[in-house]
Design a protein around this motif. Structure first.
Motif, PDB file in Angstrom:
ATOM      1  N   SER A  15      14.378 -41.097  -9.296  1.00 19.73           N
ATOM      2  CA  SER A  15      14.057 -41.748 -10.569  1.00 19.73           C
ATOM      3  C   SER A  15      13.304 -43.044 -10.342  1.00 19.73           C
ATOM      4  O   SER A  15      12.331 -43.355 -11.045  1.00 19.73           O
ATOM      5  CB  SER A  15      15.339 -42.019 -11.360  1.00 19.73           C
ATOM      6  OG  SER A  15      15.975 -40.824 -11.715  1.00 19.73           O
ATOM      7  N   SER A  16      13.748 -43.811  -9.351  1.00 22.26           N
ATOM      8  CA  SER A  16      13.064 -45.057  -9.022  1.00 22.26           C
ATOM      9  C   SER A  16      11.634 -44.780  -8.568  1.00 22.26           C
ATOM     10  O   SER A  16      10.692 -45.469  -8.987  1.00 22.26           O
ATOM     11  CB  SER A  16      13.849 -45.789  -7.934  1.00 22.26           C
ATOM     12  OG  SER A  16      13.176 -46.969  -7.548  1.00 22.26           O
ATOM     13  N   PRO A  44      13.146 -52.966  -3.670  1.00 21.62           N
ATOM     14  CA  PRO A  44      13.736 -54.201  -4.190  1.00 21.62           C
ATOM     15  C   PRO A  44      14.407 -55.073  -3.135  1.00 21.62           C
ATOM     16  O   PRO A  44      14.998 -56.086  -3.483  1.00 21.62           O
ATOM     17  CB  PRO A  44      14.793 -53.664  -5.149  1.00 21.62           C
ATOM     18  CG  PRO A  44      15.300 -52.429  -4.459  1.00 21.62           C
ATOM     19  CD  PRO A  44      14.094 -51.831  -3.740  1.00 21.62           C
ATOM     20  N   HIS A  65      22.370 -41.726  -1.167  1.00 25.67           N
ATOM     21  CA  HIS A  65      21.077 -41.309  -1.731  1.00 25.67           C
ATOM     22  C   HIS A  65      20.591 -39.993  -1.127  1.00 25.67           C
ATOM     23  O   HIS A  65      19.714 -39.342  -1.703  1.00 25.67           O
ATOM     24  CB  HIS A  65      20.031 -42.396  -1.514  1.00 25.67           C
ATOM     25  CG  HIS A  65      20.369 -43.687  -2.203  1.00 25.67           C
ATOM     26  ND1 HIS A  65      20.330 -43.820  -3.573  1.00 25.67           N
ATOM     27  CD2 HIS A  65      20.772 -44.880  -1.702  1.00 25.67           C
ATOM     28  CE1 HIS A  65      20.680 -45.056  -3.899  1.00 25.67           C
ATOM     29  NE2 HIS A  65      20.953 -45.718  -2.788  1.00 25.67           N
ATOM     30  N   ARG A  85       9.252 -43.818 -11.443  1.00 23.55           N
ATOM     31  CA  ARG A  85       8.766 -44.945 -12.236  1.00 23.55           C
ATOM     32  C   ARG A  85       7.545 -45.589 -11.587  1.00 23.55           C
ATOM     33  O   ARG A  85       6.668 -46.120 -12.278  1.00 23.55           O
ATOM     34  CB  ARG A  85       9.880 -45.989 -12.406  1.00 23.55           C
ATOM     35  CG  ARG A  85      10.977 -45.564 -13.362  1.00 23.55           C
ATOM     36  CD  ARG A  85      11.837 -46.739 -13.780  1.00 23.55           C
ATOM     37  NE  ARG A  85      12.561 -47.328 -12.667  1.00 23.55           N
ATOM     38  CZ  ARG A  85      13.765 -46.912 -12.248  1.00 23.55           C
ATOM     39  NH1 ARG A  85      14.366 -45.909 -12.879  1.00 23.55           N
ATOM     40  NH2 ARG A  85      14.374 -47.509 -11.245  1.00 23.55           N
ATOM     41  N   HIS A 112      13.655 -44.171   2.342  1.00 18.60           N
ATOM     42  CA  HIS A 112      12.418 -44.101   1.569  1.00 18.60           C
ATOM     43  C   HIS A 112      11.751 -42.753   1.815  1.00 18.60           C
ATOM     44  O   HIS A 112      11.838 -42.183   2.915  1.00 18.60           O
ATOM     45  CB  HIS A 112      11.485 -45.253   1.948  1.00 18.60           C
ATOM     46  CG  HIS A 112      12.005 -46.595   1.525  1.00 18.60           C
ATOM     47  ND1 HIS A 112      11.434 -47.789   1.932  1.00 18.60           N
ATOM     48  CD2 HIS A 112      13.062 -46.939   0.729  1.00 18.60           C
ATOM     49  CE1 HIS A 112      12.107 -48.798   1.408  1.00 18.60           C
ATOM     50  NE2 HIS A 112      13.095 -48.306   0.674  1.00 18.60           N
ATOM     51  N   LYS A 149      18.977 -41.010  -8.147  1.00 19.28           N
ATOM     52  CA  LYS A 149      18.580 -42.397  -8.375  1.00 19.28           C
ATOM     53  C   LYS A 149      17.338 -42.758  -7.569  1.00 19.28           C
ATOM     54  O   LYS A 149      16.427 -43.431  -8.069  1.00 19.28           O
ATOM     55  CB  LYS A 149      19.735 -43.327  -8.018  1.00 19.28           C
ATOM     56  CG  LYS A 149      19.483 -44.790  -8.354  1.00 19.28           C
ATOM     57  CD  LYS A 149      20.706 -45.640  -8.060  1.00 19.28           C
ATOM     58  CE  LYS A 149      20.447 -47.112  -8.380  1.00 19.28           C
ATOM     59  NZ  LYS A 149      21.644 -47.943  -8.084  1.00 19.28           N
ATOM     60  N   LEU A 150      17.284 -42.297  -6.340  1.00 23.88           N
ATOM     61  CA  LEU A 150      16.121 -42.540  -5.482  1.00 23.88           C
ATOM     62  C   LEU A 150      14.860 -41.948  -6.097  1.00 23.88           C
ATOM     63  O   LEU A 150      13.804 -42.597  -6.160  1.00 23.88           O
ATOM     64  CB  LEU A 150      16.377 -41.923  -4.106  1.00 23.88           C
ATOM     65  CG  LEU A 150      15.302 -42.094  -3.044  1.00 23.88           C
ATOM     66  CD1 LEU A 150      15.182 -43.540  -2.607  1.00 23.88           C
ATOM     67  CD2 LEU A 150      15.631 -41.205  -1.830  1.00 23.88           C
TER      68      LEU A 150
END
Length: 293
Positions: A95-96, A180, A86, A99, A60, A92-93
């Motif tokens: 982009s998440s 998630p 990651h 959002r 994170h 991908k990290l």
């Protein structure tokens, strides 16, 4: 070392471990606190190039966002196998995160650079990282995230987020529960794994070194149980995610301040680093998975 995230104290720590050939860090912090990291290293007579090992509890951004930058300075990065991809390709990290945070991404987290695969070592439970007379043991501790590790150095356990969020001089421990991968049952098993190491000190990333591991972990278990009970009662009645977020924030503030004794200033710090609206989303996702929704 206090990285003074967003100009505030007691939000994000990076722990420095000296060895004969340089220093290890547990957590790099985000890209937005690189200046703070350089300042804290400099206060100890060190430069970024003196960091030989960076041990990440998970990927994170508040824990690992500066890993790519430290790799550029020569550090080798250690992480759970599920987190390594990651770091090599953070697309991908990011982009998440975008959002979730939108226009606040740069302000909060700064730049997140990729880590060359050759500078990454993955760790399984019980693996030892040894350098210059110092040995640190990795502990697989999922529950907050699937790819979470804690680290044991002698009688100190660096607990990342699986050890909860606690402010200095406070006994209140709040579990950070973003989506998630929240799994309270696995989280409780991870706490037993930490207890089995018999640490005398716990060092969560948020924030500080605590000398009461039994009381700390008991308080964290209370928080997990209270949040689970809350979402079981409230999720079926919530008409939207936004409504659930609003209700959870109100409930958590009452629970933390009125039932557990958290003061108002510490509540603001908890919200700055462990926002209740995000934990509400993690709880909602967990509840839906549990009930097949």
């Amino acid at each position: 070392m206090d990285l003074h995230f967003q100009g505030q104290s007691h939000l994000i720590a990076s722990y420095l471990i000296r060895h004969e050939g340089g220093v290890m860090l547990v957590e790099t912090g985000p890209g937005s606190t690189i200046g703070g990291l350089e300042l804290e290293l400099g206060r100890r007579g060190l430069r970024p190039g003196d960091v030989t090992h960076a041990l990440l509890t998970h990927v994170h951004l508040d824990h690992a966002g500066a890993a790519g930058w430290l790799a550029q300075q020569g550090a080798h990065i250690y992480v759970h196998p599920n987190g390594a991809p990651h770091l090599v390709d953070p697309t991908k990290l990011l982009s998440s995160a975008e959002r979730i945070y939108g226009d606040d991404m740069d302000r909060l987290w700064g730049e997140c650079l990729p880590v060359p695969e050759a500078q990454i070592t993955t760790l399984d439970d019980g693996d030892e990282i040894a350098a210059g007379g110092v040995a640190v043991v990795a502990l697989e501790t999922p529950g907050h995230a699937e790819h979470h590790l804690a680290y044991q150095l002698d009688d100190i356990c660096f607990t990342g987020d699986v050890g909860g969020v606690r402010m200095p001089h406070s006994g209140v421990v709040v579990p950070p529960m973003p989506p998630p991968e929240l799994d309270p049952e696995r989280w409780r098993r991870s706490l037993k794994h930490i207890e089995a190491q018999r640490p005398e000190y716990l060092a969560p990333t948020h924030f500080g070194l605590f000398l009461d591991p039994a009381e700390h972990l008991a308080a964290l278990r209370r928080g997990l149980r209270a949040a689970e009970q809350w979402v079981e009662a409230e999720a079926p009645e919530a008409e939207s995610a936004a409504a659930l977020q609003e209700r959870y924030t109100a409930w958590l503030r009452r629970w933390a301040q009125e039932e557990q004794g958290l003061d108002a200033e510490d509540w603001a710090r908890h919200e700055a680093i462990n926002p209740s609206w995000m934990s509400a989303l993690g709880l909602r996702r967990y509840w839906k998975k549990r009930h097949g929704g």
